[in-house]
Motif scaffolding. Structure first.
Motif, PDB file in Angstrom:
ATOM      1  N   HIS A 126     -94.768  26.096  23.498  1.00  0.00           N
ATOM      2  CA  HIS A 126     -96.113  26.117  22.986  1.00  0.00           C
ATOM      3  C   HIS A 126     -96.793  26.885  24.318  1.00  0.00           C
ATOM      4  CE1 HIS A 126     -95.817  22.612  25.750  1.00  0.00           C
ATOM      5  NE2 HIS A 126     -96.861  23.111  25.952  1.00  0.00           N
ATOM      6  N   ASP A 184    -100.634  26.087  25.940  1.00  0.00           N
ATOM      7  CA  ASP A 184    -101.503  25.011  26.273  1.00  0.00           C
ATOM      8  C   ASP A 184    -103.140  25.483  25.496  1.00  0.00           C
ATOM      9  OD1 ASP A 184     -99.818  23.669  27.317  1.00  0.00           O
ATOM     10  OD2 ASP A 184    -100.575  23.737  29.599  1.00  0.00           O
ATOM     11  N   HIS A 202     -94.588  27.972  27.105  1.00  0.00           N
ATOM     12  CA  HIS A 202     -93.408  27.392  27.914  1.00  0.00           C
ATOM     13  C   HIS A 202     -92.685  26.192  27.078  1.00  0.00           C
ATOM     14  CE1 HIS A 202     -97.484  25.538  28.392  1.00  0.00           C
ATOM     15  NE2 HIS A 202     -96.969  24.333  28.609  1.00  0.00           N
TER      16      HIS A 202
HETATM   17 FE   LIG Z   1     -97.938  22.682  28.087  1.00  0.00          FE
END
Ligand SMILES: [Fe+2]
Ligand SMILES: C=C1C[C@]23C[C@@]1(O)CC[C@H]2[C@@]12CCC[C@@](C)(C(=O)O1)[C@H]2[C@@H]3C(=O)O
Ligand SMILES: O=C(O)CCC(=O)C(=O)O
Length: 343
Positions: A223, A225, A280
């Motif tokens: 994903h 952030d 990540h």
């Molecule tokens: Fe994250």
């Protein structure tokens, strides 16, 4: 509480989207087996991870901007967060995740409600398989949920988390100023940085329980952030990997006392894609791993518009939209959100 409180609020949480009683599971259940080929170990092509920068280095600002362009992530020492406080957060979080599962379930995040409380990552419904993870999110006052966990003994936990959050806020804003200046945005003219009104701040305590079959499980699925910037405290156990074009998944090896700084989606849009929102994931591990992520996003009505210049490009790669609008798009399209708003 800010726009991030609304993130993923319409994703369909099914009854299975709750953490397992991991202590009682000795073989990996089928519901947690990830057969995706992306779950390979790091390719090792890029053996060195993201840069380690000392904030006290006279050249730190240049190194930070370089890391934002090349990696979207860096590790930071000389950051001024007291070691004792970092250790206190670790020990309060250990105390929390050590509680019996029935007790933790009392603070379960309510579907459609704010993000606060105990549960699996809110992105879980986007995946067929479940993550080997339990998390506890704090947004606003930590007291109500902490009282459910420890009716007579919640103050120490709350004080530690509130103190940590305020220390991280000051550091995050220092980093944001450095990055904004490089975008030719004068931080003095950014109202929310001065007034702190309507900011979205979330503190996520992550626990990856010891896994009986780590190579087939997933800690947190890939994903980016939904933040401007995320500050992460990793424990000694490694598990975080970032995706680097040309190299594949690269391990972010924990460095004693360092924090990891990730750029999120909003800096990616603001910089017209020049600063990378880093994709990540976290792999499952044989021993328990904890991490603490502090998410910082501007107020919901802040308009995110790509900066245009010779360095950042003269043509906007992304549509201009409010933080709130992007949070809605991310909740619906998840990993495709940035391509949905691409021009
Ligand atoms: Fe994250
Ligand atoms: C502040 C936030 C970022 C987050 C969504 C949330 O509103 C609360 C939980 C955060 C978290 C933590 C684990 C990974 C992640 C992708 C998820 O499922 O929940 C992030 C969210 C995000 O960055 O989008
Ligand atoms: O556990 C980690 O190292 C990363 C956690 C993470 O990506 C998150 O909380 O968004």
């Amino acid at each position: 509480m800010g726009a991030l409180a609304e993130s993923y609020k319409d994703t369909l949480l099914e009854p299975q989207h709750i953490p397992l009683d991991y202590g009682s599971v000795h073989t990996l259940p089928d519901s947690h087996v990830w057969l995706d080929e992306s779950n390979e170990s790091p390719s090792g092509v890029h053996s060195t991870g993201p840069p380690l920068i000392d904030l006290a280095d006279p050249d730190a600002e240049r190194l930070i901007i370089q890391a934002c362009e090349t990696w979207g992530v860096f590790q930071l020492i000389g950051h001024g967060i007291p070691t004792k406080l970092m250790e206190a957060v670790q020990s309060e979080a250990e105390k929390l995740f050590d509680l019996p599962v029935d007790q933790k379930m009392k603070a379960l995040r309510s579907p459609g409600g704010s993000q606060s409380g105990y549960g699996l990552p809110p992105i879980s419904p986007f995946f067929e398989k479940l993550m080997w993870h339990e998390g506890y999110h704090i947004m606003g006052s930590p007291i109500d949920h902490a009282k459910l966990l420890w009716p007579n003994d919640y103050q120490g936990f709350c004080d530690t988390m509130v103190h940590y959050r305020s220390q991280l806020k000051a550091l995050t804003e220092q980093l944001i100023c450095i990055i904004l200046k490089s975008l030719n945005i004068n931080p003095e003219e950014v109202a929310w940085l001065k007034e702190s009104q309507g900011l979205s701040i979330g503190l996520q305590l992550n626990c990856y329980p010891a896994c009986p079959d780590p190579t087939r499980a997933m800690g947190i699925a890939p994903h980016t952030d939904t933040s401007l910037i995320t500050i992460l405290q990793q424990s000694k156990v490694s598990g975080l990997q970032v995706f680097k074009d040309g190299a594949g998944w690269v391990l972010v090896q924990p460095v004693l006392g360092a924090i990891t700084v990730n750029l999120g989606d909003f800096f990616h849009i603001l910089s017209n894609g020049v600063f990378t929102t880093v994709r990540h994931r976290v792999v499952a591990t044989q021993v328990r791993r904890l991490s603490f992520a502090y998410f910082y996003a501007p107020p919901g009505d802040f308009i995110v518009s790509p900066v245009l210049s010779k360095d950042f490009g003269e043509v906007p790669r992304y549509q201009t939209l409010s933080v709130k609008e992007f949070v809605g798009i991310k909740g619906k399209h998840f990993e495709k959100a940035l391509s949905v708003i691409q021009n």
